[in-house]
Scaffold this active site. Structure first.
Site, PDB file in Angstrom:
ATOM      1  N   GLU A  86     -34.355  18.487   7.933  1.00 59.73           N
ATOM      2  CA  GLU A  86     -33.638  19.066   9.534  1.00 59.73           C
ATOM      3  C   GLU A  86     -32.252  18.748   9.071  1.00 59.73           C
ATOM      4  O   GLU A  86     -31.259  20.002  10.239  1.00 59.73           O
ATOM      5  CB  GLU A  86     -33.765  17.471   9.558  1.00 59.73           C
ATOM      6  CG  GLU A  86     -35.200  16.929  10.572  1.00 59.73           C
ATOM      7  CD  GLU A  86     -35.869  16.544   9.558  1.00 59.73           C
ATOM      8  OE1 GLU A  86     -35.424  17.010   8.415  1.00 59.73           O
ATOM      9  OE2 GLU A  86     -37.424  15.747   9.269  1.00 59.73           O
ATOM     10  N   PHE A 103     -40.562   1.077  14.100  1.00 60.61           N
ATOM     11  CA  PHE A 103     -40.840   2.014  12.739  1.00 60.61           C
ATOM     12  C   PHE A 103     -39.761   3.816  13.217  1.00 60.61           C
ATOM     13  O   PHE A 103     -40.515   4.617  14.444  1.00 60.61           O
ATOM     14  CB  PHE A 103     -42.781   2.718  13.032  1.00 60.61           C
ATOM     15  CG  PHE A 103     -42.606   4.246  11.989  1.00 60.61           C
ATOM     16  CD1 PHE A 103     -41.971   3.737  10.257  1.00 60.61           C
ATOM     17  CD2 PHE A 103     -43.046   5.333  12.112  1.00 60.61           C
ATOM     18  CE1 PHE A 103     -42.817   4.319   9.764  1.00 60.61           C
ATOM     19  CE2 PHE A 103     -43.603   6.489  11.424  1.00 60.61           C
ATOM     20  CZ  PHE A 103     -43.345   6.097  10.027  1.00 60.61           C
ATOM     21  N   GLN A 104     -39.373   4.594  11.903  1.00 60.67           N
ATOM     22  CA  GLN A 104     -38.570   5.654  12.658  1.00 60.67           C
ATOM     23  C   GLN A 104     -37.646   5.386  13.478  1.00 60.67           C
ATOM     24  O   GLN A 104     -37.241   6.326  14.558  1.00 60.67           O
ATOM     25  CB  GLN A 104     -39.806   7.393  12.621  1.00 60.67           C
ATOM     26  CG  GLN A 104     -40.634   7.469  10.888  1.00 60.67           C
ATOM     27  CD  GLN A 104     -41.211   8.782  11.275  1.00 60.67           C
ATOM     28  OE1 GLN A 104     -41.457   8.638  11.914  1.00 60.67           O
ATOM     29  NE2 GLN A 104     -40.507   9.017  10.074  1.00 60.67           N
ATOM     30  N   LYS A 118     -39.692   8.575  23.298  1.00 61.76           N
ATOM     31  CA  LYS A 118     -40.853   9.516  23.817  1.00 61.76           C
ATOM     32  C   LYS A 118     -41.696   9.399  25.004  1.00 61.76           C
ATOM     33  O   LYS A 118     -42.849  10.082  25.555  1.00 61.76           O
ATOM     34  CB  LYS A 118     -42.102   8.658  22.503  1.00 61.76           C
ATOM     35  CG  LYS A 118     -43.600   9.635  22.185  1.00 61.76           C
ATOM     36  CD  LYS A 118     -43.819   9.301  20.900  1.00 61.76           C
ATOM     37  CE  LYS A 118     -45.540   9.566  21.121  1.00 61.76           C
ATOM     38  NZ  LYS A 118     -45.846   9.998  19.961  1.00 61.76           N
ATOM     39  N   MET A 124     -14.901  23.917  -8.625  1.00 57.93           N
ATOM     40  CA  MET A 124     -13.882  23.433  -7.780  1.00 57.93           C
ATOM     41  C   MET A 124     -12.727  21.715  -8.083  1.00 57.93           C
ATOM     42  O   MET A 124     -11.873  22.070  -8.577  1.00 57.93           O
ATOM     43  CB  MET A 124     -14.009  23.129  -6.057  1.00 57.93           C
ATOM     44  CG  MET A 124     -12.517  23.453  -5.962  1.00 57.93           C
ATOM     45  SD  MET A 124     -11.546  24.217  -5.570  1.00 57.93           S
ATOM     46  CE  MET A 124     -11.358  25.787  -4.683  1.00 57.93           C
TER      47      MET A 124
END
Lengths: 164, 566
Positions: B50, B112-113, B162, B479
């Site tokens: 993502e 959940f999630q 949802k 760097m």
């Protein structure tokens, strides 16, 4: 220098977190904050007391204005305004100090709103300095608890601080 | 027409002109993906992470100027977007990120999630929304796009539970947006602009200091006009390297920590600094109290908070860069005689700068034994088209690209400036290639950064996005190693990558082409071959390992106190 800022915001979910997050995220000082809806239920008004030099205050004001949920920011510091704070003070009041406590309440035009054999709970409104004053006088008796609302403020005179 | 929430979202995206979205499905966005299955007007690109979806949308936005769109599921999908969102926020890139959320009755229950995305992204979005009622959905999407693209642009997150995606409502897209708390100022104040013109005409040693705002308001042409008219030298920040043609005689290159000697000297010695769409970042200013201390400062920016945030300003102008530059150039054009006087009066200044440039040009020591990373960048510049889009990761390779690529066209250099996000280059190249399938798109990378999002090779191959990847491989986190060499007695703590990766096998494992060399004489050939080969190609160059990025202003020093290349 101390500044009292009035912030008009959309009365919606998460706005308080946006404002307080802005202060903490940018390291701005926040001395007190009070918030409630205005006569327009879609708009809430926050009164924030903060400290900082001119440059910091300029940033505070600009950053507050930048938030999408902010409708108007007024820094009262350069204007005439009325400022009031509410405090509830639970003070020890036994035998010899009971009369003295009531005298102090009277002088400050405060009110006793709850009484027990050992305590008074005092309600006082006024400028923050007035509340500091009564606290100083009550301290020798034994202050058990203090709740202060933080000041709310409004501009003096006929004009509105904002128009939607 | 009665639609479900997810259908309303897709119709709204279409009405906003979105044709490409980047994303990753999951339980809390499964309804949106079900509707995307049939939505042929929207091309969905499935990344492999993502974070990469958000960087891809960001790259898409940076090279097109349009709003980039990314979709992720709730919880871990959504938290994976955060680095991408913060990257876009720091560079003011217009984006809308749609995240799924658990159903509204479960919010706050540690479902959940579940993750509080509005809470998590509050400090790194321009604004965010949790849509709790389908009645608010269409208006929210409209506002999200409006906020993302107007004023100082930025990412906007829309968190979509949802049950709101499943609920149904008559679809009506609002015609306009009315946000009483959000009214960006576009038009620069004419009186302030006239004052600016006067200050310019009185200057002896003026410099234009130009930042990413010029890209964001597509004002490169107007900037060029102003510079040509007044003959004022132009130094650009990392974000603006492609906003002004770097081969122009007035171009001073980059300023700041790894800026050119002559840019940093010009800013230090100038008597008028005209900051345009730049924000006086600490990497630009070095020690703040010595920055342009002899100069009066004009600051043009659309965001009032940028003004006087880091430095005192003599003349602030709030407004859209293009609007202000047009008005300023118009005003000066009306004062043709004074402009001619200015050009004459500033000739000595340009001569001084030319001397600085001659004394310490941007250069490196070429060798025949080992490949210098700067050499690869120079060759790449020679062999690519002028409209090639270059992306970078973050580190030494990024600075060398800024220093040596000599960009000539706007929106051709996509790099994470503010946040400095390693792993940005590959996915943003993916997004740029999706926007412009016919143009050359090249990710210049280091071997460290590349491994932060190397899984996106799979996306490139799946969609046959012919991105070319150039790895300047020194087997170090270069760097940080440079800092350790210069300031920590060469104690290379955790910057030696040890394991030599077989990047050819890595590319081939995904079905891409891999090429590599350690020989100077093969560099050109590999680049030619890489650019000609269809599909995604990874070119690995094993370069001189301890090459440093110079000039360098050590942290806390004034920008004229540079460590120079010997």
């Amino acid at each position: 220098m101390k500044h009292t800022i009035s912030v008009l915001v959309e009365n919606e979910f998460g706005v308080l977190a946006r404002i307080s997050g802005l202060f903490s995220g940018r390291g701005f000082n926040i001395e007190s904050l009070s918030v409630a809806p205005t006569h327009d239920p879609d708009i809430s008004r926050m009164t924030i007391v903060t400290r900082g030099d001119d440059r910091i205050l300029e940033q505070v004001t600009k950053q507050l204005n930048k938030l999408i949920s902010t409708i108007k920011v007024v820094d009262f510091t350069d204007e005439e305004f009325v400022e009031r704070e509410l405090a509830l003070i639970k003070v020890t009041a036994e035998a010899e100090s009971r009369a003295e406590a009531l005298r102090i309440v009277d002088i400050f035009r405060a009110k006793v709103v709850d009484v027990t054999p050992k305590t008074y709970t005092i309600e006082i409104t006024g400028a923050p300095r007035k509340i500091d004053g009564i606290l100083e006088l009550l301290r020798p008796m034994g202050i058990k608890e203090v709740v202060r609302s933080g000041p709310v403020a409004i501009g003096r005179g006929a004009k509105r601080d904002w128009t939607a | 027409m009665v639609l479900t929430g997810s259908q309303i979202l897709i119709e709204a995206l279409k009405l906003e002109g979105v044709d490409t979205v980047f994303g990753y499905p999951g339980g809390a966005v499964i309804n949106i993906y079900d509707d995307l299955f049939e939505a042929t007007a929207i091309n969905h690109i499935l990344t492999r992470h993502e974070q990469a979806a958000v960087h891809a949308a960001d790259g898409y936005a940076r090279c097109t100027g349009k709003v980039g769109v990314a979709i992720a599921t709730s919880g871990p999908g959504a938290t994976n977007t955060v680095t991408g969102i913060a990257t876009a926020f720091m560079d003011s890139i217009p984006m809308v990120i749609i995240t799924g959320q658990v159903p509204t009755p479960l919010i706050g229950n540690d479902a959940f999630q579940e993750a509080d995305m509005c809470g998590i992204t509050r400090p790194c979005t321009k604004h965010n929304f949790l849509v709790k009622d389908i009645k608010d959905l269409a208006r929210t999407i409209k506002e999200a796009f409006y906020i993302a693209r107007t004023g100082r642009p930025g990412p906007v997150l829309v968190d979509l539970p949802k049950d709101v995606q499943i609920a149904k409502l008559e679809f009506k897209y609002p015609d306009e947006v009315n946000l009483r708390g959000y009214k960006p100022t576009y038009s620069g104040n004419t009186r302030q602009i006239e004052k600016a013109a006067k200050m310019i005409l009185e200057a002896q040693k003026p410099v234009l200091y130009v930042g990413g705002g010029v890209n964001l308001s597509a004002a490169s042409e107007e900037l060029l006009k102003l510079a040509d008219l007044t003959q004022i030298p132009v130094t650009t920040t990392l974000m603006a390297m492609a906003a002004f043609p770097q081969r122009h005689p007035l171009a001073l290159g980059m300023l700041g920590m790894h800026g050119t000697f002559y840019a940093n000297m010009s800013v230090t010695e100038c008597d008028l600094l005209i900051a345009v769409g730049a924000r006086f970042d600490d990497r630009v200013t070095g020690r703040i109290d010595s920055f342009a201390e002899k100069a009066k400062v004009i600051h043009v920016d659309i965001d009032p908070t940028s003004i006087r945030k880091n430095v005192e300003v003599d003349l602030p102008i709030v407004g859209d860069i293009r609007d202000v530059l047009v008005k300023l150039t118009d005003s000066l054009t009306r004062q043709q005689e004074q402009v001619e006087t200015l050009v004459e009066a500033t000739e000595a200044w340009r001569d001084t700068i030319a001397e600085w440039k001659e004394r310490h040009p941007m250069a490196y020591r070429h060798t025949k034994s080992t490949i210098k990373p700067q050499y690869v960048i120079e060759k790449l510049r020679e062999l690519t088209n002028d409209d090639a889009i270059i992306t970078t990761e973050v580190g030494q390779h990024q600075m060398w690209t800024a220093q040596f690529f000599e960009f000539t066209q706007p929106r051709t250099f996509l790099t994470s400036g503010g946040l400095g996000t390693m792993g940005f280059g590959l996915p943003s190249a993916l997004g740029a290639q999706a926007a412009f399938p016919e143009r050359q798109v090249i990710d210049i990378s280091g071997d460290g950064s590349f491994q932060m999002n190397s899984q996106e090779l799979a996306t490139l191959v799946q969609y046959q996005l012919p991105v070319k990847i150039v790895i300047l491989n020194n087997n170090y986190l270069g760097m940080v190693r440079q800092w350790q060499q210069m300031f920590f007695d060469k104690r290379y703590s955790q910057t030696v990558l040890e394991l030599p990766i077989d990047f050819i096998k890595l590319a081939e494992a995904y079905g891409a082409t891999g090429l590599q060399t350690s020989k100077v004489e093969e560099v050109e050939e590999i680049i030619r071959k890489g650019l000609e080969t269809p599909g995604p190609v990874l070119m690995n160059f094993n370069v001189s390992r301890e090459e440093n990025v110079l000039p360098m202003v050590p942290a806390g020093r004034a920008i004229h106190e540079m460590v120079l290349a010997s």
